[in-house]
Design a protein around this motif. Structure first.
Motif, short mmCIF file in Angstrom:
data_model
loop_
_atom_site.label_atom_id
_atom_site.label_comp_id
_atom_site.label_asym_id
_atom_site.label_seq_id
_atom_site.Cartn_x
_atom_site.Cartn_y
_atom_site.Cartn_z
N MET A 99 48.47 35.83 33.74
CA MET A 99 48.49 36.38 35.09
C MET A 99 49.83 36.10 35.79
SD MET A 99 44.62 35.37 36.33
CE MET A 99 44.91 35.93 38.01
N ILE A 100 50.35 34.90 35.57
CA ILE A 100 51.64 34.53 36.17
C ILE A 100 52.75 35.42 35.63
CG2 ILE A 100 53.41 32.73 36.21
CD1 ILE A 100 51.09 30.70 36.38
N ILE B 285 56.76 39.89 35.87
CA ILE B 285 57.26 41.16 35.34
C ILE B 285 56.94 42.34 36.25
CG2 ILE B 285 56.97 42.80 33.42
CD1 ILE B 285 56.52 40.24 31.64
N GLY B 286 55.74 42.34 36.83
CA GLY B 286 55.34 43.47 37.66
C GLY B 286 55.98 43.48 39.03
N ASN B 287 56.14 42.30 39.63
CA ASN B 287 56.65 42.22 41.00
C ASN B 287 58.01 41.54 41.11
OD1 ASN B 287 54.24 43.40 41.93
ND2 ASN B 287 53.24 41.39 42.03
N TYR C 166 70.55 39.40 33.55
CA TYR C 166 69.43 40.00 32.83
C TYR C 166 68.34 40.45 33.80
CZ TYR C 166 71.84 37.51 29.11
OH TYR C 166 72.79 37.04 28.26
N PRO C 167 67.59 41.51 33.45
CA PRO C 167 66.51 41.98 34.34
C PRO C 167 65.40 40.94 34.48
CG PRO C 167 66.41 43.09 32.20
CD PRO C 167 67.70 42.35 32.23
N PRO D 118 67.09 33.90 40.15
CA PRO D 118 67.05 35.33 40.46
C PRO D 118 65.64 35.91 40.34
CG PRO D 118 67.90 34.97 38.26
CD PRO D 118 67.75 33.61 38.87
N PRO D 119 65.40 37.12 40.83
CA PRO D 119 64.10 37.77 40.67
C PRO D 119 63.77 37.94 39.19
CG PRO D 119 65.46 38.92 42.28
CD PRO D 119 66.34 37.92 41.62
#
Length: 401
Positions: free
Chosen positions: A50-51, A56-58, A163-164, A199-200
């Motif tokens: 879930m984490i 990855i999603g947000n 990196y993303p 970073p995000p």
């Protein structure tokens, strides 16, 4: 000259049980192909999933710790994080801590981030083209007096931003325990700055045994307060152990059976679970040993009595030493013969055998995990009580002789 016959030694076979091999030989599931097919998922795995979905999603940034005794699956969980990040095209920096030198450890992190092409250079130009980066980093890692926690963290975060998605994963952080307290504070201060500015889409995670984790949290509570999650791994339940056995056996069956636990009975598995205290690695070690010995003696099925027979206490000191895995036998023999069974610290033992302290520490803890030694919170090790009986008997004979 008489011709000598070539001796042919029998190969261990598990045909009696309809198995192609012993499925419990590999203790670390992260080294097995298609590990998902045999992994027994616990609540911690669901929460980690879930984490990672949140990251990855947000594009969330999360810091967490994974705490548990040896053999509880900490490495596997860190590797699962790395796999999830890399699957999304991100960069996972995984470092197995093998030193108490924070300069080397920090350098290892940068090596893992951008592996050097040549061992002759500390860092290469491809690490960063930013003017002065390499010189700054080399200087800060030349001496602990030059170690600038905030500046090193900023350089590290700059690299992760490329990196993303990214992950900084430190495994076996207990191996840093030998560092001086001030050096530990410097290192955790560096990590704290990384967490504050990561970073995000970034995950910072580390794994440790409970004793070291408690020590670190007392030394630098400000860092541990920054963690978003703290996962304390629990032992396997009996039901989870059943699932583990079924999945492993199913992979190597060459003959169908109505009982997914065969050749083991439920009572045998319950006993092994209890003896291992639910520790996954210890469960696998016992299963591997019991199945191997049972096949040699053609025990069928492997019930509670068979397990008890195979795992009974050795009858002599010689038998005890024979059961020790050969890679660790010199350690145990030193404890028995040089230190009268212990207790003795891993540092003292390392000096006696002229071996690296970290290597000795890891080996001793593995011997504790599989029941051949007993450890205490002070970092001392000794033989179990039943071996001390043999040593006592030897001393009595020597006095009366």
């Amino acid at each position: 000259m008489e011709s000598q016959e070539l001796k042919v030694y029998p190969v261990q076979t598990y045909e009696i049980y309809g198995l192609s091999k012993n499925p419990f030989e590999q203790l670390a599931s992260e080294g097995i192909e298609e590990v998902e097919a045999i992994h027994v998922y616990q609540e911690v795995d669901m929460r980690l999933s879930m984490i990672l979905s949140e990251v990855i999603g947000n594009k969330s940034s999360i810091a967490l710790s994974i705490v548990g005794p040896l053999g509880m699956g900490k490495t596997q969980r860190l590797k699962s994080i790395a796999k999830a990040i890399e699957k999304e095209g991100g960069k996972a920096v995984y470092v197995k801590v093998d030193t108490s030198d924070i300069l080397k450890l920090t350098r290892d992190i940068f090596y893992a981030l951008n592996p050097p092409k040549s061992r002759t250079n500390i860092f290469l130009e491809n690490l960063s083209r930013k003017l002065g980066f390499i010189d700054r980093l080399e200087k800060m890692l030349s001496d602990t007096k030059e170690y600038k926690s905030r500046d090193i963290a900023e350089l590290l975060v700059e690299q992760l931003k490329r990196y993303p998605y990214s992950a900084l994963l430190l495994d076996e952080l207990e191996n840093m325990q030998g560092a001086r307290e001030q050096e530990k504070i410097q290192f955790f201060e560096m990590l704290r700055h990384v967490i504050s500015t990561m970073p995000p889409g970034c995950v910072v995670a580390f794994a440790s045994v409970p004793e070291a984790y408690e020590e670190y949290s007392k030394i630098f509570p400000a860092f541990f307060m920054r963690l978003h999650y703290e996962f304390k791994l629990r032992p396997m339940s009996v039901e989870e152990t059943f699932e583990l056995v079924k999945k492993r056996l199913n992979r190597v069956r060459v003959r169908d059976t109505d009982d997914p636990l065969y050749p083991f009975t439920e009572e045998a598995i319950r006993l092994i679970h209890d003896l291992a205290k639910g520790n996954p690695r210890q469960i696998l070690r016992l299963l591997h040993y019991v199945l191997s010995e049972a096949a040699k003696r053609a025990f069928d099925p492997i019930d509670e009595l068979v397990v008890t027979t195979i795992l009974e206490e050795p009858k002599s000191l010689e038998e005890y030493l024979r059961r020790i895995p050969k890679d660790y036998r010199d350690l145990v023999e030193a404890i028995v013969y040089k230190f009268n069974g212990g207790p003795v610290s891993y540092i003292t033992l390392a000096k006696e055998l002229k071996k690296p302290a970290n290597q000795v520490y890891e080996a001793l803890n593995r011997l504790v995990t599989i029941g051949f030694l007993v450890g205490d919170p002070g970092g001392n090790y000794k033989v179990p009580y039943y071996v001390r009986k043999f040593l006592g008997a030897g001393e009595a004979e020597e006095k009366t002789g």
